[in-house]
Design a protein around this motif. Structure first.
Motif, short mmCIF file in Angstrom:
data_model
loop_
_atom_site.label_atom_id
_atom_site.label_comp_id
_atom_site.label_asym_id
_atom_site.label_seq_id
_atom_site.Cartn_x
_atom_site.Cartn_y
_atom_site.Cartn_z
N VAL A 115 0.84 -1.21 0.00
CA VAL A 115 0.00 0.00 0.00
C VAL A 115 0.87 1.26 0.00
CG1 VAL A 115 -1.75 1.31 1.28
CG2 VAL A 115 -1.95 -1.19 1.08
N ILE A 116 1.94 1.24 0.76
CA ILE A 116 2.83 2.41 0.82
C ILE A 116 3.45 2.67 -0.55
CG2 ILE A 116 5.06 3.22 1.73
CD1 ILE A 116 4.18 1.76 4.41
N THR A 117 3.88 1.63 -1.23
CA THR A 117 4.46 1.79 -2.57
C THR A 117 3.48 2.47 -3.51
OG1 THR A 117 5.92 -0.11 -2.30
CG2 THR A 117 5.41 0.55 -4.57
N ARG A 118 2.25 2.00 -3.51
CA ARG A 118 1.23 2.58 -4.38
C ARG A 118 0.85 3.99 -3.92
NH1 ARG A 118 -2.46 -1.74 -7.08
NH2 ARG A 118 -4.16 -0.47 -6.32
N MET A 119 0.85 4.21 -2.60
CA MET A 119 0.52 5.54 -2.08
C MET A 119 1.58 6.56 -2.49
SD MET A 119 -2.26 6.46 -0.56
CE MET A 119 -2.85 4.98 0.21
N ARG A 120 2.84 6.16 -2.47
CA ARG A 120 3.91 7.07 -2.88
C ARG A 120 3.79 7.42 -4.36
NH1 ARG A 120 8.05 8.73 -0.23
NH2 ARG A 120 8.27 8.24 1.96
N GLN A 121 3.34 6.47 -5.16
CA GLN A 121 3.09 6.77 -6.58
C GLN A 121 1.98 7.81 -6.72
OE1 GLN A 121 2.26 2.80 -7.95
NE2 GLN A 121 4.42 2.27 -8.19
N ARG A 122 0.99 7.71 -5.86
CA ARG A 122 -0.12 8.68 -5.89
C ARG A 122 0.34 10.06 -5.43
NH1 ARG A 122 -2.72 3.81 -3.39
NH2 ARG A 122 -3.64 2.78 -5.20
N VAL A 123 1.24 10.10 -4.47
CA VAL A 123 1.82 11.38 -4.04
C VAL A 123 2.45 12.06 -5.25
CG1 VAL A 123 3.68 12.44 -2.68
CG2 VAL A 123 2.19 10.74 -1.61
N ASN A 124 3.22 11.30 -6.01
CA ASN A 124 3.90 11.87 -7.18
C ASN A 124 2.93 12.27 -8.28
OD1 ASN A 124 6.46 11.61 -6.03
ND2 ASN A 124 6.72 9.54 -6.80
N SER A 125 1.94 11.42 -8.55
CA SER A 125 1.04 11.68 -9.68
C SER A 125 0.09 12.86 -9.44
CB SER A 125 0.25 10.43 -10.04
OG SER A 125 -0.72 10.14 -9.06
N THR A 126 -0.14 13.20 -8.19
CA THR A 126 -1.08 14.29 -7.89
C THR A 126 -0.39 15.61 -7.55
OG1 THR A 126 -1.23 13.56 -5.58
CG2 THR A 126 -2.92 12.73 -7.11
N ALA A 127 0.93 15.64 -7.59
CA ALA A 127 1.67 16.85 -7.21
C ALA A 127 1.24 18.07 -8.02
CB ALA A 127 3.17 16.63 -7.36
N ASP A 128 1.19 17.94 -9.32
CA ASP A 128 0.80 19.08 -10.15
C ASP A 128 -0.70 19.24 -10.30
OD1 ASP A 128 3.42 19.96 -10.56
OD2 ASP A 128 3.69 18.63 -12.27
N GLU A 145 3.54 4.38 7.01
CA GLU A 145 4.96 4.08 7.21
C GLU A 145 5.30 3.89 8.68
OE1 GLU A 145 6.99 7.16 5.01
OE2 GLU A 145 6.96 5.95 3.17
N LYS A 146 4.60 4.58 9.55
CA LYS A 146 4.83 4.38 10.98
C LYS A 146 4.38 2.97 11.40
CE LYS A 146 4.02 6.32 15.54
NZ LYS A 146 3.37 7.38 16.32
N HIS A 147 3.21 2.55 10.92
CA HIS A 147 2.77 1.17 11.21
C HIS A 147 3.75 0.16 10.61
CE1 HIS A 147 -1.05 2.08 13.10
NE2 HIS A 147 -1.44 2.81 12.06
N HIS A 148 4.20 0.44 9.40
CA HIS A 148 5.14 -0.46 8.72
C HIS A 148 6.42 -0.61 9.53
CE1 HIS A 148 7.69 -1.47 5.00
NE2 HIS A 148 6.80 -2.44 5.09
N TRP A 149 6.93 0.49 10.02
CA TRP A 149 8.13 0.46 10.87
C TRP A 149 7.89 -0.41 12.10
CZ3 TRP A 149 7.91 4.13 15.31
CH2 TRP A 149 8.96 3.93 16.20
N MET A 150 6.76 -0.20 12.76
CA MET A 150 6.49 -0.93 14.00
C MET A 150 6.35 -2.44 13.74
SD MET A 150 4.00 1.59 16.09
CE MET A 150 4.62 3.12 16.73
N PHE A 151 5.70 -2.81 12.65
CA PHE A 151 5.57 -4.24 12.34
C PHE A 151 6.92 -4.82 11.90
CE2 PHE A 151 0.98 -3.66 12.42
CZ PHE A 151 0.60 -4.83 13.05
N GLN A 152 7.74 -4.04 11.20
CA GLN A 152 9.07 -4.53 10.86
C GLN A 152 9.90 -4.75 12.12
OE1 GLN A 152 11.00 -2.86 7.12
NE2 GLN A 152 9.45 -1.31 7.58
N ALA A 153 9.78 -3.86 13.08
CA ALA A 153 10.50 -4.02 14.34
C ALA A 153 10.05 -5.28 15.06
CB ALA A 153 10.31 -2.78 15.21
N GLU A 154 8.74 -5.58 14.98
CA GLU A 154 8.18 -6.82 15.56
C GLU A 154 8.76 -8.04 14.85
OE1 GLU A 154 5.65 -7.92 17.73
OE2 GLU A 154 5.17 -5.97 18.55
N HIS A 155 8.95 -7.91 13.54
CA HIS A 155 9.38 -9.03 12.70
C HIS A 155 10.85 -9.38 12.95
CE1 HIS A 155 8.41 -11.87 9.68
NE2 HIS A 155 9.02 -11.29 8.68
N GLY A 156 11.61 -8.35 13.35
CA GLY A 156 13.02 -8.56 13.67
C GLY A 156 13.78 -8.91 12.45
#
Length: 156
Positions: A115-128, A145-156
């Motif tokens: 979802v983050i990957t696709r969301m970042r694409q949307r950030v770029n496509s809507t800039a102008d 990204e904050k949730h992603h970080w926390m789950f990655q930390a859980e995953h170790g």
């Protein structure tokens, strides 16, 4: 048919509406994925991950409403129906049945990453074409990204 008329030029509206619709689908599916795992998680870290999953659900539901309302504001009918979500989500399949806590964390890392990957694409496509929608996507991305970080930390 547009009941509400957007101030955006037609070409810009097309770009922005596609970004908003894609975000809506991904956020609805993310909330469903997190809730499905929430109901089926087992293992020694059950409680902490169970509660953490509810935080993801709340974030996804809040942002899906914001995205849908932004689309409606621009005269675009948001589509969060089950069939649309199933057909167009960027999130992979969730395991059936009980999910071991370590597998649950890995599944959420993958789902959030998609979802983050696709969301970042949307950030770029809507800039102008629409910085207002871009700002919404930036806020959503930061929260995910904050949730992603926390789950990655859980995953170790």
């Amino acid at each position: 048919m547009y009941v509400v008329k957007s101030p955006l030029p037609e070409a810009d509206l097309k770009t922005v509406s596609e970004a908003l619709q894609g975000a809506l689908v991904d956020l609805v599916d993310l909330s469903l994925v997190a809730k499905q795992i929430h109901w089926n998680i087992v293992g020694p870290r059950f409680r902490s991950i169970h509660l953490q999953l509810d935080e993801v659900v709340a974030t996804a539901r809040t942002h899906s409403d914001t995205v849908a309302e932004r689309a409606a504001t621009l005269g675009v009918s948001p589509d969060g129906r089950a069939g649309t979500v199933a057909a167009t989500s960027g999130i992979g399949k969730v395991p059936d049945g009980w999910v071991k806590d370590t597998d649950a964390v890995g599944t959420l890392v993958d789902a959030l990453g998609a979802v983050i990957t696709r969301m970042r694409q949307r950030v770029n496509s809507t800039a102008d074409p629409d910085p207002v929608s871009q700002d919404i996507f930036i806020g959503i991305t930061a929260d995910l990204e904050k949730h992603h970080w926390m789950f990655q930390a859980e995953h170790g």
